[in-house]
Design a protein around this motif. Sequence first.
Motif, mmCIF file in Angstrom:
data_model
loop_
_atom_site.group_PDB
_atom_site.id
_atom_site.type_symbol
_atom_site.label_atom_id
_atom_site.label_comp_id
_atom_site.label_asym_id
_atom_site.label_seq_id
_atom_site.Cartn_x
_atom_site.Cartn_y
_atom_site.Cartn_z
ATOM 1 N N PRO A 113 43.400 41.105 34.596
ATOM 2 C CA PRO A 113 42.696 39.860 34.239
ATOM 3 C C PRO A 113 41.272 40.091 33.746
ATOM 4 O O PRO A 113 40.715 39.262 33.024
ATOM 5 C CB PRO A 113 42.712 39.068 35.552
ATOM 6 N N GLU A 114 40.667 41.246 34.086
ATOM 7 C CA GLU A 114 39.284 41.508 33.717
ATOM 8 C C GLU A 114 39.140 42.289 32.415
ATOM 9 O O GLU A 114 38.079 42.249 31.777
ATOM 10 C CB GLU A 114 38.559 42.286 34.824
ATOM 11 N N GLY A 115 40.182 43.037 32.019
ATOM 12 C CA GLY A 115 40.038 43.834 30.813
ATOM 13 C C GLY A 115 41.211 44.756 30.564
ATOM 14 O O GLY A 115 42.252 44.665 31.216
ATOM 15 N N VAL A 116 41.042 45.660 29.590
ATOM 16 C CA VAL A 116 42.080 46.610 29.183
ATOM 17 C C VAL A 116 41.565 48.020 29.417
ATOM 18 O O VAL A 116 40.423 48.337 29.060
ATOM 19 C CB VAL A 116 42.453 46.411 27.698
ATOM 20 N N LYS A 117 42.410 48.865 30.009
ATOM 21 C CA LYS A 117 42.054 50.260 30.261
ATOM 22 C C LYS A 117 42.995 51.171 29.481
ATOM 23 O O LYS A 117 44.196 50.901 29.396
ATOM 24 C CB LYS A 117 42.140 50.574 31.745
ATOM 25 N N VAL A 118 42.444 52.253 28.932
ATOM 26 C CA VAL A 118 43.215 53.225 28.159
ATOM 27 C C VAL A 118 43.044 54.595 28.804
ATOM 28 O O VAL A 118 41.912 55.039 29.032
ATOM 29 C CB VAL A 118 42.782 53.269 26.683
ATOM 30 N N MET A 119 44.178 55.252 29.082
ATOM 31 C CA MET A 119 44.173 56.553 29.748
ATOM 32 C C MET A 119 44.868 57.584 28.868
ATOM 33 O O MET A 119 45.837 57.261 28.169
ATOM 34 C CB MET A 119 44.910 56.440 31.090
ATOM 35 N N ASP A 120 44.361 58.819 28.895
ATOM 36 C CA ASP A 120 45.048 59.912 28.230
ATOM 37 C C ASP A 120 46.311 60.229 29.028
ATOM 38 O O ASP A 120 46.245 60.566 30.215
ATOM 39 C CB ASP A 120 44.144 61.139 28.167
ATOM 40 N N ALA A 121 47.480 60.109 28.396
ATOM 41 C CA ALA A 121 48.746 60.250 29.121
ATOM 42 C C ALA A 121 49.015 61.673 29.556
ATOM 43 O O ALA A 121 49.836 61.905 30.453
ATOM 44 C CB ALA A 121 49.903 59.740 28.256
ATOM 45 N N GLN A 122 48.336 62.648 28.946
ATOM 46 C CA GLN A 122 48.548 64.044 29.324
ATOM 47 C C GLN A 122 47.582 64.481 30.429
ATOM 48 O O GLN A 122 47.989 64.979 31.471
ATOM 49 C CB GLN A 122 48.372 64.947 28.099
ATOM 50 N N SER A 123 46.282 64.273 30.215
ATOM 51 C CA SER A 123 45.280 64.700 31.202
ATOM 52 C C SER A 123 45.077 63.684 32.314
ATOM 53 O O SER A 123 44.465 63.991 33.336
ATOM 54 C CB SER A 123 43.947 64.951 30.499
ATOM 55 N N LEU A 124 45.575 62.451 32.121
ATOM 56 C CA LEU A 124 45.464 61.350 33.087
ATOM 57 C C LEU A 124 44.005 60.945 33.319
ATOM 58 O O LEU A 124 43.661 60.399 34.370
ATOM 59 C CB LEU A 124 46.122 61.721 34.422
ATOM 60 N N GLN A 125 43.149 61.193 32.330
ATOM 61 C CA GLN A 125 41.748 60.804 32.404
ATOM 62 C C GLN A 125 41.530 59.490 31.658
ATOM 63 O O GLN A 125 42.080 59.284 30.571
ATOM 64 C CB GLN A 125 40.866 61.898 31.795
ATOM 65 N N MET A 126 40.704 58.599 32.244
ATOM 66 C CA MET A 126 40.372 57.340 31.602
ATOM 67 C C MET A 126 39.455 57.609 30.416
ATOM 68 O O MET A 126 38.426 58.293 30.553
ATOM 69 C CB MET A 126 39.693 56.401 32.588
ATOM 70 N N ILE A 127 39.808 57.096 29.243
ATOM 71 C CA ILE A 127 39.013 57.382 28.054
ATOM 72 C C ILE A 127 38.326 56.150 27.478
ATOM 73 O O ILE A 127 37.354 56.282 26.734
ATOM 74 C CB ILE A 127 39.875 58.041 26.958
ATOM 75 N N GLN A 128 38.830 54.943 27.805
ATOM 76 C CA GLN A 128 38.207 53.753 27.230
ATOM 77 C C GLN A 128 38.540 52.523 28.080
ATOM 78 O O GLN A 128 39.629 52.424 28.660
ATOM 79 C CB GLN A 128 38.709 53.528 25.804
ATOM 80 N N GLU A 129 37.584 51.604 28.140
ATOM 81 C CA GLU A 129 37.789 50.312 28.798
ATOM 82 C C GLU A 129 37.240 49.211 27.898
ATOM 83 O O GLU A 129 36.172 49.371 27.296
ATOM 84 C CB GLU A 129 37.097 50.267 30.167
ATOM 85 N N PHE A 130 38.001 48.114 27.804
ATOM 86 C CA PHE A 130 37.603 46.981 26.975
ATOM 87 C C PHE A 130 37.439 45.762 27.882
ATOM 88 O O PHE A 130 38.376 45.389 28.608
ATOM 89 C CB PHE A 130 38.655 46.681 25.901
ATOM 90 N N ALA A 131 36.295 45.150 27.845
ATOM 91 C CA ALA A 131 36.020 43.988 28.692
ATOM 92 C C ALA A 131 36.536 42.719 28.021
ATOM 93 O O ALA A 131 35.760 41.876 27.548
ATOM 94 C CB ALA A 131 34.520 43.892 28.973
ATOM 95 N N ILE A 132 37.850 42.616 27.947
ATOM 96 C CA ILE A 132 38.483 41.438 27.341
ATOM 97 C C ILE A 132 39.313 40.764 28.434
ATOM 98 O O ILE A 132 40.250 41.361 28.974
ATOM 99 C CB ILE A 132 39.408 41.821 26.174
ATOM 100 N N LYS A 133 38.997 39.548 28.783
ATOM 101 C CA LYS A 133 39.669 38.866 29.882
ATOM 102 C C LYS A 133 40.985 38.239 29.431
ATOM 103 O O LYS A 133 41.125 37.814 28.284
ATOM 104 C CB LYS A 133 38.754 37.796 30.474
ATOM 105 N N ASP A 134 41.920 38.187 30.384
ATOM 106 C CA ASP A 134 43.183 37.442 30.231
ATOM 107 C C ASP A 134 44.021 37.914 29.043
ATOM 108 O O ASP A 134 44.618 37.104 28.317
ATOM 109 C CB ASP A 134 42.918 35.941 30.100
ATOM 110 N N VAL A 135 44.078 39.217 28.825
ATOM 111 C CA VAL A 135 44.917 39.759 27.752
ATOM 112 C C VAL A 135 46.388 39.667 28.156
ATOM 113 O O VAL A 135 46.768 40.043 29.272
ATOM 114 C CB VAL A 135 44.527 41.224 27.443
ATOM 115 N N ILE A 136 47.218 39.185 27.234
ATOM 116 C CA ILE A 136 48.648 39.020 27.486
ATOM 117 C C ILE A 136 49.457 40.130 26.821
ATOM 118 O O ILE A 136 50.454 40.608 27.367
ATOM 119 C CB ILE A 136 49.143 37.646 26.972
ATOM 120 N N GLU A 137 49.037 40.560 25.626
ATOM 121 C CA GLU A 137 49.783 41.577 24.870
ATOM 122 C C GLU A 137 48.828 42.661 24.384
ATOM 123 O O GLU A 137 47.676 42.373 24.007
ATOM 124 C CB GLU A 137 50.472 40.944 23.649
#
Length: 621
Positions: A57-81
């Motif tokens: 509900p607070e935002g979108v998080k993007v993780m590197d699927a190989q290293s499992l490290q968080m690489i980016q966060e977007f402060a966009i509320k209530d994203v559905i897709e």
Amino acid sequence: MSSSLPPTQFAFRSSAGIGLSEGAPAFGAPAGFEKQAGNIRVLQYSKNGLYLAWATPEGVKVMDAQSLQMIQEFAIKDVIEIDFSPKGTFISTWVRQIKTEDGSHKNMSIYEVKTGQELTAFSQKNQNNWNVQWTDDETYCARMVSNEVHFWEPKNLPKAPFTKLRLEGMSQFSLSPGKSTSVAVFFGERKGAPAMVRIYSITNFSVPLASKSFFKADRVQMIWNQLGTNILVWATTDVDKTGKSYYGETNLYYLAVAGNFDCRVPIDGLIHDVAWAPASKDFVVIHGQMPSPKTTLFDHRANAVHEFGRDARNTIKWNPQGRVLVLAGFGNLAGTMDFWDRKTLKKITSVSARDTTACEWSPDGRHILTATLSPRLRVDNGYKIWHYTGTLVHVEEMNELYQVSWRPCAPEIYPIRTSLSPAPKPAANASAAQVKAAPVKSMGAYRPPQARGTPAPSLFADASGSSAAAAAAAAAADANLSKAALKNKKKRENAKKNKEGEDVPASGSGNNSPVGTPARSNTPRPNSTSARNGSPVIGSNNNNNTNTNKGKSSNGALLPATPSAGQMTETEKKIRNVTKKLKQIHELKEKQAAGETLELTQIQKITAEAALLKELEALKI
């Protein structure tokens, strides 16, 4: 799978949050992954498997699927897709549109993943087909606005589109995969003119590369092969004017992008699923009426080259290497999955995956995941992983499972050898899941109160002597009765016997039913002539016979039946009854073969078939 190959990975979203697991043979959370708890609304891998993103509900998080490290966060509320571009360079988000006076709320945005910069935003009311379409090399992206398709170059996304395809009556479009991108557009039927699909080169909109016109098409699905050289157009109408189907009419059309070939694919009845083989040279269609549609393999010129038979199936799943094909019946069907070897066109095995609502092949091409998801089904949520030999290798049950997905990976990393690999050892929890539940003791068929405690009718008696068992059970029940209850029961039985002795005529009745069992009349319904002539019909339920005193003496007692020349003999009646029962058994066996679940009494009828055949032979001697 060889230990030198990288492990596969899949992610799942449940009421507890997000989980990550390796595929076969480890089946455990990868080292270094911290489980994400909370209200997760959507989960999405990038198409190249590089990133994993999820929305809270607070935002979108993007993780590197190989290293499992968080690489980016977007402060966009209530994203559905959320969705990625093919190479994972860009990420798109969609939130519900807020009504404003000028309708200017831009609820669909595109961001650059590495920098987190918002490149552009659009107003997109509908959630269906909300995202832009990308070419595989990310050279262009496109979206439809009224009767136009707008094209952008990624570096100029904040600016106006660099080109537009404007055609009157256009309602759908689809960009092809592959190196040479084409765009297919659909025009619905209009003012008596047929519907049409046209294919254009993305660099030249003046002359179409190919086109096909047809009637009976309210909407279409455009299905490209992986090379982008051919397209299947699945056309559907909302109403079947012939009245043959409640679900409308369907047709399938084939177009080559080169413009040198197009045709209507020869199918029978409704289409349930269509899928290209990964090699792009052939495709499979499930078509025909349920419960036994036909599954057909077509070549690159839409010629039928193989029939997989008629079964209750509605889902086609090719493994990424194109060697193994699954034909399944999900949804309101029984959940059976048939595994076929495409090379030999022979069935490998069949398994039952009941209540499956999602199904996806692992990138290794050897395992397939089936899942029961909420809210489609609120109970028995979880996922299972099967080997293509039918072995259930892993099971995980969850309280509420919303989504599960494999991490995409190039199929070339996991090549299939000439001979298929043998079945692996099932995991411990999979073996436990396959243990059959203890059989529930059957309560037997329902019998009316007046028939209880008497021998079972011959229809339900098998060669093992079930009637004798029923009698023994009745005797055991009597032993449990109190003296007073047993005395009252005997009084009722004696009174009943006396009453039956008064009612049943001395001869001509043809009643062979056990004492206390209601007899079913085997006499055919009287015709109008016999009714008018007063011919007695014993046991008939003919309520249309108004002359109720005929066939009785002056004191009201029934007179013996007088057989006429048209009446059947006792042996003929028995032959007719046995033949009728055999016909019913044949119909039940057909239902069972079609996958219907039979009741206990119907199964007992089927088991009596051998005894009835013997009885019929004896009667015909």
